[in-house]
Design an enzyme around this catalytic site. Structure first.
Site, PDB file in Angstrom:
ATOM      1  N   CYS A 164     -13.405 -38.139 -18.740  1.00  0.00           N
ATOM      2  CA  CYS A 164     -15.023 -38.609 -19.648  1.00  0.00           C
ATOM      3  C   CYS A 164     -14.627 -38.601 -20.424  1.00  0.00           C
ATOM      4  CB  CYS A 164     -15.570 -36.905 -19.185  1.00  0.00           C
ATOM      5  SG  CYS A 164     -17.197 -36.759 -20.142  1.00  0.00           S
ATOM      6  N   HIS A 165     -15.791 -39.282 -21.093  1.00  0.00           N
ATOM      7  CA  HIS A 165     -15.513 -39.857 -22.293  1.00  0.00           C
ATOM      8  C   HIS A 165     -15.165 -38.173 -23.556  1.00  0.00           C
ATOM      9  CE1 HIS A 165     -16.726 -41.453 -26.377  1.00  0.00           C
ATOM     10  NE2 HIS A 165     -15.932 -42.261 -25.894  1.00  0.00           N
ATOM     11  N   THR A 166     -15.803 -37.387 -23.240  1.00  0.00           N
ATOM     12  CA  THR A 166     -15.709 -36.228 -24.347  1.00  0.00           C
ATOM     13  C   THR A 166     -13.912 -35.824 -23.838  1.00  0.00           C
ATOM     14  OG1 THR A 166     -17.909 -35.056 -23.456  1.00  0.00           O
ATOM     15  CG2 THR A 166     -16.139 -33.922 -24.502  1.00  0.00           C
ATOM     16  N   HIS A 202     -11.809 -31.545 -18.034  1.00  0.00           N
ATOM     17  CA  HIS A 202     -12.664 -31.277 -17.589  1.00  0.00           C
ATOM     18  C   HIS A 202     -13.236 -31.201 -15.988  1.00  0.00           C
ATOM     19  CE1 HIS A 202     -14.767 -33.953 -20.183  1.00  0.00           C
ATOM     20  NE2 HIS A 202     -15.790 -33.171 -19.502  1.00  0.00           N
ATOM     21  N   GLU A 203     -13.255 -32.796 -16.012  1.00  0.00           N
ATOM     22  CA  GLU A 203     -13.983 -32.642 -14.485  1.00  0.00           C
ATOM     23  C   GLU A 203     -13.012 -33.207 -13.242  1.00  0.00           C
ATOM     24  OE1 GLU A 203     -17.029 -35.888 -15.504  1.00  0.00           O
ATOM     25  OE2 GLU A 203     -15.762 -37.200 -14.260  1.00  0.00           O
ATOM     26  N   CYS A 226     -22.385 -16.526 -16.694  1.00  0.00           N
ATOM     27  CA  CYS A 226     -22.320 -15.584 -16.707  1.00  0.00           C
ATOM     28  C   CYS A 226     -23.202 -14.229 -15.614  1.00  0.00           C
ATOM     29  CB  CYS A 226     -22.155 -14.461 -17.876  1.00  0.00           C
ATOM     30  SG  CYS A 226     -23.686 -13.867 -18.757  1.00  0.00           S
ATOM     31  N   CYS A 284     -26.234 -12.656 -19.498  1.00  0.00           N
ATOM     32  CA  CYS A 284     -27.517 -13.031 -20.800  1.00  0.00           C
ATOM     33  C   CYS A 284     -28.808 -13.703 -20.500  1.00  0.00           C
ATOM     34  CB  CYS A 284     -26.664 -13.858 -21.580  1.00  0.00           C
ATOM     35  SG  CYS A 284     -26.012 -15.534 -20.600  1.00  0.00           S
ATOM     36  N   CYS A 289     -29.205 -17.205 -19.077  1.00  0.00           N
ATOM     37  CA  CYS A 289     -28.535 -16.921 -17.706  1.00  0.00           C
ATOM     38  C   CYS A 289     -29.800 -16.324 -16.434  1.00  0.00           C
ATOM     39  CB  CYS A 289     -27.180 -16.317 -17.480  1.00  0.00           C
ATOM     40  SG  CYS A 289     -25.829 -17.136 -17.584  1.00  0.00           S
ATOM     41  N   CYS A 311     -25.509 -20.438 -21.766  1.00  0.00           N
ATOM     42  CA  CYS A 311     -24.817 -18.920 -21.904  1.00  0.00           C
ATOM     43  C   CYS A 311     -24.115 -18.791 -22.777  1.00  0.00           C
ATOM     44  CB  CYS A 311     -23.952 -19.418 -20.220  1.00  0.00           C
ATOM     45  SG  CYS A 311     -23.207 -17.622 -20.213  1.00  0.00           S
ATOM     46  N   ARG A 370     -21.037 -20.304 -23.338  1.00  0.00           N
ATOM     47  CA  ARG A 370     -21.618 -21.775 -24.030  1.00  0.00           C
ATOM     48  C   ARG A 370     -20.055 -22.807 -24.489  1.00  0.00           C
ATOM     49  NH1 ARG A 370     -26.241 -22.579 -27.891  1.00  0.00           N
ATOM     50  NH2 ARG A 370     -27.461 -21.563 -26.419  1.00  0.00           N
ATOM     51  N   CYS A 401     -19.636 -32.927 -14.216  1.00  0.00           N
ATOM     52  CA  CYS A 401     -19.414 -33.389 -15.536  1.00  0.00           C
ATOM     53  C   CYS A 401     -20.523 -34.124 -16.021  1.00  0.00           C
ATOM     54  CB  CYS A 401     -18.596 -33.583 -16.691  1.00  0.00           C
ATOM     55  SG  CYS A 401     -19.290 -33.971 -18.406  1.00  0.00           S
ATOM     56  N   ARG A 452     -15.505 -44.441 -13.556  1.00  0.00           N
ATOM     57  CA  ARG A 452     -14.716 -43.226 -12.913  1.00  0.00           C
ATOM     58  C   ARG A 452     -13.391 -43.396 -12.555  1.00  0.00           C
ATOM     59  NH1 ARG A 452     -17.196 -40.749 -16.976  1.00  0.00           N
ATOM     60  NH2 ARG A 452     -18.078 -38.682 -16.983  1.00  0.00           N
TER      61      ARG A 452
END
Length: 381
Positions: free
Chosen positions: A49-51, A71-72, A101, A104, A107, A115, A119, A179, A374
């Site tokens: 992903c670009h992130t 993360h994907e 979670c 909180c 959530c 969250c 977060r 994502c 992707r």
């Protein structure tokens, strides 16, 4: 999955970023067992992903290296730590860069998917439980990324950052739902909420923007106007329901004025997926007064300021922001997977390339060149 690994340190391959902007190196890393409220996952497929690229380049952010990005992804639970009751070894999961979670105020709210505990935190390279990394090489820590670090054959995450999904879902396809695709899709379906027959403008036709267009198509929009400065993206965008195109470089007047003229006063909904502050302002100012809604998805530079005449708001235009498409990761992401399983959502058309794990840098090269949407990385190859 062999039970002999439970409670043991696992040695496996990981793509380690030793320093900013340098090619990742496949290394043998040690992955510690999961601690309280943690889960160790065998990653089978991941995508870029670009992130990941943004923080790998580390231009203007706090550099945290050495680090394992990613993360994907999709995988299977290998073992669980103390206190984990919702997941068991063998469960199919999608790791998510944010979390739920379930305790909180966010959530417990029906109106938010943020969250307090989980977060996104791009600066944190360690686990919440004890402030330590679960990755190491020769006893030296290798840092985590957004709590997922999926560029490793095994990873450890907080249980709140894993969505348990239908075991029948093909992991090499649904991995991309954790994502960008869900972010764009949810921005349209959950936040903009276009009505059937409405007009929608999508700013930015990368993977997130095309997912937003796909959401507009699913919602039954009659006109979907794609806005991008790269005309090469227009042909591909037709596969995602885009009916008309505007390249802002082709016009002397502001693009919001061009769109207003095309649509008799403005579109019903707009979704901004670039992070460019000018595009954000245009996306807001191109919606129709009286009922128009603009949704901001892209992440701007931290010093950017959004400037518009307040009369635009007084004339009953609505401006909204969204994070991860307003999907709660554990509650809602399994339902997005079911949309795919029920053939309501196509994900194959987002997958334009594949690579072996040992050739992961190819995926970075493709993204840096702006080629494709992707690239699926097979962890077993």
């Amino acid at each position: 999955m062999p039970s002999s690994t439970v409670g043991q340190v696992i040695s496996c391959r990981a793509a380690v970023a030793w320093e900013a902007g340098k090619p990742l190196v496949i290394e043998e890393v040690e992955v510690a067992p999961p601690q309280k409220m943690e889960v160790r996952v065998k990653i089978l497929f991941t995508s870029l992903c670009h992130t990941d690229v943004y923080f790998w380049e580390a231009k203007g952010q706090t550099p945290v290296f050495p680090r394992i990005f990613g993360h994907e992804a999709s995988g299977i639970v290998e073992s669980v730590g103390e206190g984990v009751t919702e997941l068991k070894p063998g469960d199919h999961v999608l790791p998510v860069f944010t979390g739920e979670c379930k305790d909180c105020a966010y959530c417990r709210s029906e109106d938010s998917n943020l969250c307090e505990l989980l977060r996104i935190n791009t600066d944190r390279g360690v686990m919440l439980h004890d402030g330590k990394s679960r990755f190491s090489i020769n006893g030296k820590p290798i840092y985590h990324f957004v709590g997922t670090s999926t560029f490793s054959e095994y990873t450890v995450t907080h249980v709140g950052s894993l969505a348990k999904i239908n075991p029948e879902a093909p992991l090499d396809k649904v991995c991309i739902l954790s994502c960008g695709i869900s972010t764009g899709l949810g921005a349209t379906l959950n936040v903009a909420k276009p009505k059937k027959g409405s007009t929608v403008a999508i700013f930015g036709l990368g993977a997130v923007g095309l997912a937003a267009a796909e959401g507009a198509r699913i919602a039954g929009a009659s006109r979907i106007i794609g806005v991008d400065r790269n005309s090469n993206r227009f042909e591909l965008a037709k596969k995602f329901g885009v009916t008309e195109f505007v390249n802002s470089k082709d016009h002397e007047k502001p693009v919001q004025e061009v769109i207003a003229e095309m649509t008799n006063g403005g579109v019903d909904r707009s979704v901004e997926c670039t992070g460019n502050i000018k595009a954000m302002i245009s996306a807001f100012e191109c919606v129709h007064d009286g009922w128009g809604v603009a949704v901001l998805v892209g992440v701007p530079n931290k010093d950017d300021e959004f400037k518009t005449n307040p009369i635009n708001l007084l004339n009953e235009r609505t401006l909204k922001g969204t994070f991860f498409g307003n999907y709660k990761p554990r509650t809602d992401l399994p339902l997005v997977v079911e949309k795919y399983m029920n053939k309501e959502l196509e994900v194959e058309k987002f997958i334009t390339h594949e690579a072996t794990f040992s050739d992961i840098n190819k995926a970075f090269d493709l993204m840096l060149k702006g080629e494709g949407l992707r690239c699926i990385i097979r962890m077993d190859a």
